[in-house]
Enzyme design. Structure first.
Site, PDB file in Angstrom:
ATOM      1  N   THR A  40       0.879  -1.120  -0.230  1.00 57.19           N
ATOM      2  CA  THR A  40       0.138   0.075   0.071  1.00 57.19           C
ATOM      3  C   THR A  40       1.064   1.368  -0.019  1.00 57.19           C
ATOM      4  O   THR A  40       1.890   1.126   0.443  1.00 57.19           O
ATOM      5  CB  THR A  40      -0.837   0.047   1.159  1.00 57.19           C
ATOM      6  OG1 THR A  40      -1.360   1.418   1.597  1.00 57.19           O
ATOM      7  CG2 THR A  40       0.061  -0.331   2.455  1.00 57.19           C
ATOM      8  N   ASP A  41       0.216   2.495  -0.466  1.00 56.56           N
ATOM      9  CA  ASP A  41       1.229   3.823  -0.518  1.00 56.56           C
ATOM     10  C   ASP A  41       1.386   4.047   0.860  1.00 56.56           C
ATOM     11  O   ASP A  41       1.941   4.860   1.270  1.00 56.56           O
ATOM     12  CB  ASP A  41       0.183   4.889  -1.301  1.00 56.56           C
ATOM     13  CG  ASP A  41      -1.360   4.965  -0.965  1.00 56.56           C
ATOM     14  OD1 ASP A  41      -1.760   4.179  -0.007  1.00 56.56           O
ATOM     15  OD2 ASP A  41      -1.859   5.838  -1.391  1.00 56.56           O
ATOM     16  N   GLU A  42       0.338   3.666   1.828  1.00 54.95           N
ATOM     17  CA  GLU A  42       0.445   4.059   3.412  1.00 54.95           C
ATOM     18  C   GLU A  42       1.994   3.644   3.838  1.00 54.95           C
ATOM     19  O   GLU A  42       2.342   4.100   4.827  1.00 54.95           O
ATOM     20  CB  GLU A  42      -0.636   3.420   3.977  1.00 54.95           C
ATOM     21  CG  GLU A  42      -1.934   3.692   3.926  1.00 54.95           C
ATOM     22  CD  GLU A  42      -3.013   3.759   4.699  1.00 54.95           C
ATOM     23  OE1 GLU A  42      -2.584   3.943   6.087  1.00 54.95           O
ATOM     24  OE2 GLU A  42      -4.122   3.677   4.501  1.00 54.95           O
ATOM     25  N   TYR A  48      -1.414  -0.298  11.209  1.00 56.49           N
ATOM     26  CA  TYR A  48      -1.697  -0.949   9.933  1.00 56.49           C
ATOM     27  C   TYR A  48      -0.715  -0.979   9.022  1.00 56.49           C
ATOM     28  O   TYR A  48       0.123  -1.858   8.259  1.00 56.49           O
ATOM     29  CB  TYR A  48      -2.996  -0.520   9.278  1.00 56.49           C
ATOM     30  CG  TYR A  48      -3.017  -0.835   7.610  1.00 56.49           C
ATOM     31  CD1 TYR A  48      -3.068  -2.289   7.225  1.00 56.49           C
ATOM     32  CD2 TYR A  48      -3.042   0.162   6.720  1.00 56.49           C
ATOM     33  CE1 TYR A  48      -3.164  -2.543   5.869  1.00 56.49           C
ATOM     34  CE2 TYR A  48      -3.098  -0.166   5.512  1.00 56.49           C
ATOM     35  CZ  TYR A  48      -3.249  -1.441   4.812  1.00 56.49           C
ATOM     36  OH  TYR A  48      -3.223  -1.655   3.573  1.00 56.49           O
ATOM     37  N   LYS A  59       2.341  -3.528   7.307  1.00 59.83           N
ATOM     38  CA  LYS A  59       2.511  -3.664   5.863  1.00 59.83           C
ATOM     39  C   LYS A  59       3.924  -3.588   5.325  1.00 59.83           C
ATOM     40  O   LYS A  59       4.586  -3.953   4.591  1.00 59.83           O
ATOM     41  CB  LYS A  59       1.615  -2.748   5.124  1.00 59.83           C
ATOM     42  CG  LYS A  59       0.160  -3.155   5.191  1.00 59.83           C
ATOM     43  CD  LYS A  59      -0.212  -4.745   4.810  1.00 59.83           C
ATOM     44  CE  LYS A  59      -0.316  -4.783   3.240  1.00 59.83           C
ATOM     45  NZ  LYS A  59      -0.600  -5.983   2.714  1.00 59.83           N
TER      46      LYS A  59
HETATM   47  N1  LIG Z   1      -8.216  -1.414  -0.066  1.00 57.80           N
HETATM   48  C1  LIG Z   1      -7.265  -0.510  -0.524  1.00 57.80           C
HETATM   49  O1  LIG Z   1      -7.644   0.630  -0.889  1.00 57.80           O
HETATM   50  C2  LIG Z   1      -5.895  -1.223  -0.518  1.00 57.80           C
HETATM   51  C3  LIG Z   1      -4.780  -0.264  -1.157  1.00 57.80           C
HETATM   52  C4  LIG Z   1      -3.621  -0.726  -1.132  1.00 57.80           C
HETATM   53  C5  LIG Z   1      -3.312  -2.052  -0.609  1.00 57.80           C
HETATM   54  N2  LIG Z   1      -4.302  -2.776  -0.160  1.00 57.80           N
HETATM   55  C6  LIG Z   1      -3.866  -4.149   0.185  1.00 57.80           C
HETATM   56  O2  LIG Z   1      -4.680  -4.876  -0.500  1.00 57.80           O
HETATM   57  C7  LIG Z   1      -4.815  -6.129   0.190  1.00 57.80           C
HETATM   58  C8  LIG Z   1      -6.538  -6.565   0.180  1.00 57.80           C
HETATM   59  O3  LIG Z   1      -7.075  -5.307   0.714  1.00 57.80           O
HETATM   60  P1  LIG Z   1      -8.761  -5.126   0.587  1.00 57.80           P
HETATM   61  O4  LIG Z   1      -9.003  -4.158   0.760  1.00 57.80           O
HETATM   62  O5  LIG Z   1      -9.228  -6.339  -0.384  1.00 57.80           O
HETATM   63  O6  LIG Z   1      -8.798  -6.129   2.094  1.00 57.80           O
HETATM   64  P2  LIG Z   1     -10.088  -6.825   2.714  1.00 57.80           P
HETATM   65  O7  LIG Z   1     -10.073  -6.536   4.039  1.00 57.80           O
HETATM   66  O8  LIG Z   1     -11.305  -6.400   1.927  1.00 57.80           O
HETATM   67  O9  LIG Z   1      -9.766  -8.410   2.480  1.00 57.80           O
HETATM   68  C9  LIG Z   1      -8.663  -9.135   3.350  1.00 57.80           C
HETATM   69  C10 LIG Z   1      -8.863 -10.723   3.105  1.00 57.80           C
HETATM   70  O10 LIG Z   1      -7.970 -11.478   3.782  1.00 57.80           O
HETATM   71  C11 LIG Z   1      -8.591 -12.379   4.440  1.00 57.80           C
HETATM   72  N3  LIG Z   1      -7.642 -12.756   5.496  1.00 57.80           N
HETATM   73  C12 LIG Z   1      -7.419 -11.863   6.706  1.00 57.80           C
HETATM   74  N4  LIG Z   1      -6.586 -12.425   7.786  1.00 57.80           N
HETATM   75  C13 LIG Z   1      -6.243 -13.589   6.989  1.00 57.80           C
HETATM   76  C14 LIG Z   1      -5.414 -14.523   7.300  1.00 57.80           C
HETATM   77  N5  LIG Z   1      -4.916 -14.785   8.433  1.00 57.80           N
HETATM   78  N6  LIG Z   1      -5.414 -15.789   6.467  1.00 57.80           N
HETATM   79  C15 LIG Z   1      -6.085 -15.889   5.365  1.00 57.80           C
HETATM   80  N7  LIG Z   1      -6.769 -14.968   5.068  1.00 57.80           N
HETATM   81  C16 LIG Z   1      -7.016 -13.796   5.882  1.00 57.80           C
HETATM   82  C17 LIG Z   1      -9.934 -11.901   4.846  1.00 57.80           C
HETATM   83  O11 LIG Z   1     -10.915 -13.006   5.102  1.00 57.80           O
HETATM   84  C18 LIG Z   1     -10.452 -11.183   3.608  1.00 57.80           C
HETATM   85  O12 LIG Z   1     -11.079 -11.858   2.641  1.00 57.80           O
HETATM   86  C19 LIG Z   1      -4.206  -5.793   1.556  1.00 57.80           C
HETATM   87  O13 LIG Z   1      -2.893  -6.556   1.555  1.00 57.80           O
HETATM   88  C20 LIG Z   1      -4.128  -4.461   1.574  1.00 57.80           C
HETATM   89  O14 LIG Z   1      -3.092  -4.134   2.761  1.00 57.80           O
HETATM   90  C21 LIG Z   1      -5.690  -2.400  -0.014  1.00 57.80           C
END
Ligand SMILES: NC(=O)c1ccc[n+]([C@@H]2O[C@H](COP(=O)([O-])OP(=O)(O)OC[C@H]3O[C@@H](n4cnc5c(N)ncnc54)[C@H](O)[C@@H]3O)[C@@H](O)[C@H]2O)c1
Length: 309
Positions: A123-125, A147, A151
């Site tokens: 993530t950009d964070e 968080y 990451k």
């Molecule tokens: N949403 C955003 O804007 C954004 C931006 C940049 C990066 N990200 C990164 O992208 C990824 C996905 O983000 P998202 O928004 O889809 O998140 P989300 O919270 O919607 O989904 C996370 C998924 O991971 C699963 N999970 C959590 N813990 C787990 C474990 N221990 N074992 C197996 N599965 C597990 C959850 O059940 C869920 O389905 C993350 O790594 C996040 O850091 C998200």
């Protein structure tokens, strides 16, 4: 290619699973997801019985399951994470165990299996806030909430497996995503639902915090490109080329729903709230990628999606 997608029942992961199965006729996908509060099999509706897809309920911290699954794939795409900043402020423990220890478990299994590609979704964070200009991939990490810190820890671990063990790791750092299948605790789906129900939209502080937004489908296209054509050992920023203050996003949602600005309620700011994130995206653009959707087009599609539900 046979791909293990962890966290594939969450927001971005599920969109990615749909994307790969739609776009690549030869590929097979195994989804591993612990189905925490954030994951749902409903997000995989339409592909649960797909002949090239297998769903496994399990935890990325479970070495046994992870070893078994990684032994049978060419690539891992690690989306699985605790992803909500507010929850990490309330309690950071699950963020450390899933985001750091979980990633380490996957990296160890990938190293032992000798897989062709490990894509770590970041993530950009991790860069922290930037008041002017943009972050490039070589900028130092300065995460400012739990968080983001976990990451960043996962990114550094993944990079260390590349240099120490020659594991072909690629890292992507994307800005804020929005679109279908996002958990309603996140800003855009929450505000769409509140506005549609005539409930207030709680905006942190004075709403001046700036975020860069990308439609999830544009992000999935970029991730897929990096998975196939990115160089091992490299980091790729993925940005949506749209900067908005939280107040601008809130007003755009109210406009799209046809609700009144009176629904905006300014609430106490988030602790340690980063003022602005912004990414330099020259490297991913050199792979011939750019976002296809404007913020306005993507918001219209997103509002339609949530209103239909
Ligand atoms: N949403 C955003 O804007 C954004 C931006 C940049 C990066 N990200 C990164 O992208 C990824 C996905 O983000 P998202 O928004 O889809 O998140 P989300 O919270 O919607 O989904 C996370 C998924 O991971 C699963 N999970 C959590 N813990 C787990 C474990 N221990 N074992 C197996 N599965 C597990 C959850 O059940 C869920 O389905 C993350 O790594 C996040 O850091 C998200």
């Amino acid at each position: 290619m046979r791909i293990l997608v962890t966290g594939g029942a969450g927001f971005i992961g599920s969109n990615f699973v749909h994307y790969v199965l739609d776009e690549h006729d030869e590929d097979e996908v195994v989804t591993l997801d612990a189905l925490t509060y954030a994951g749902s099999k409903e997000n995989l509706e339409g592909v649960l019985d797909h002949p090239r897809h297998e769903f496994v309920e399990g935890d990325i911290r479970n070495r046994e399951i992870v070893t078994e699954l990684i032994g049978d794939v060419d690539a891992v795409v690690n989306f699985a994470a605790e992803s909500h900043v507010d929850r990490s402020i309330e309690g950071a423990k699950p963020f450390v165990t899933t985001n750091v220890e979980g990633t380490q478990t996957l990296l160890d299994a990938a190293k032992d299996a000798g897989i062709d590609r490990f894509l770590q979704i970041s993530t950009d964070e991790v860069y922290g806030q930037i008041l002017d200009g943009t972050f490039s991939e070589s900028d130092p990490l300065n995460p400012r909430n739990p968080y983001a810190a976990t990451k960043a820890g996962a990114d550094l671990l993944a990079q260390s497996y590349q240099t120490t063990h020659d594991l072909p790791v690629v890292i992507t750092r994307t800005c804020n995503n929005f679109g279908p299948r996002q958990h309603p605790e996140k800003l855009i789906p929450k505000f769409i639902q509140n506005a549609a129900a005539g409930e207030t939209l709680p905006v942190y502080g004075d709403g001046s915090n700036v975020r860069e937004w990308i439609y999830v489908e544009d992000n999935c296209r970029a991730l897929d490109l990096v998975l196939r054509d990115g160089d091992a050992g490299e980091i790729y920023n993925i940005g949506g080329d749209t900067e908005k203050t939280n107040l601008e996003v809130t007003r755009a949602i109210l406009d799209a729903i046809g609700a009144d600005d009176d629904l905006i309620e300014f609430v106490d700011d988030r602790a340690g709230h980063d003022q602005r994130y912004a990414l330099d995206t020259e490297k991913i653009e050199s792979l011939d990628w750019e976002p296809e959707y404007t913020f306005e087009e993507a918001l219209e599609r997103t509002v339609e999606y949530y209103q239909d539900r």
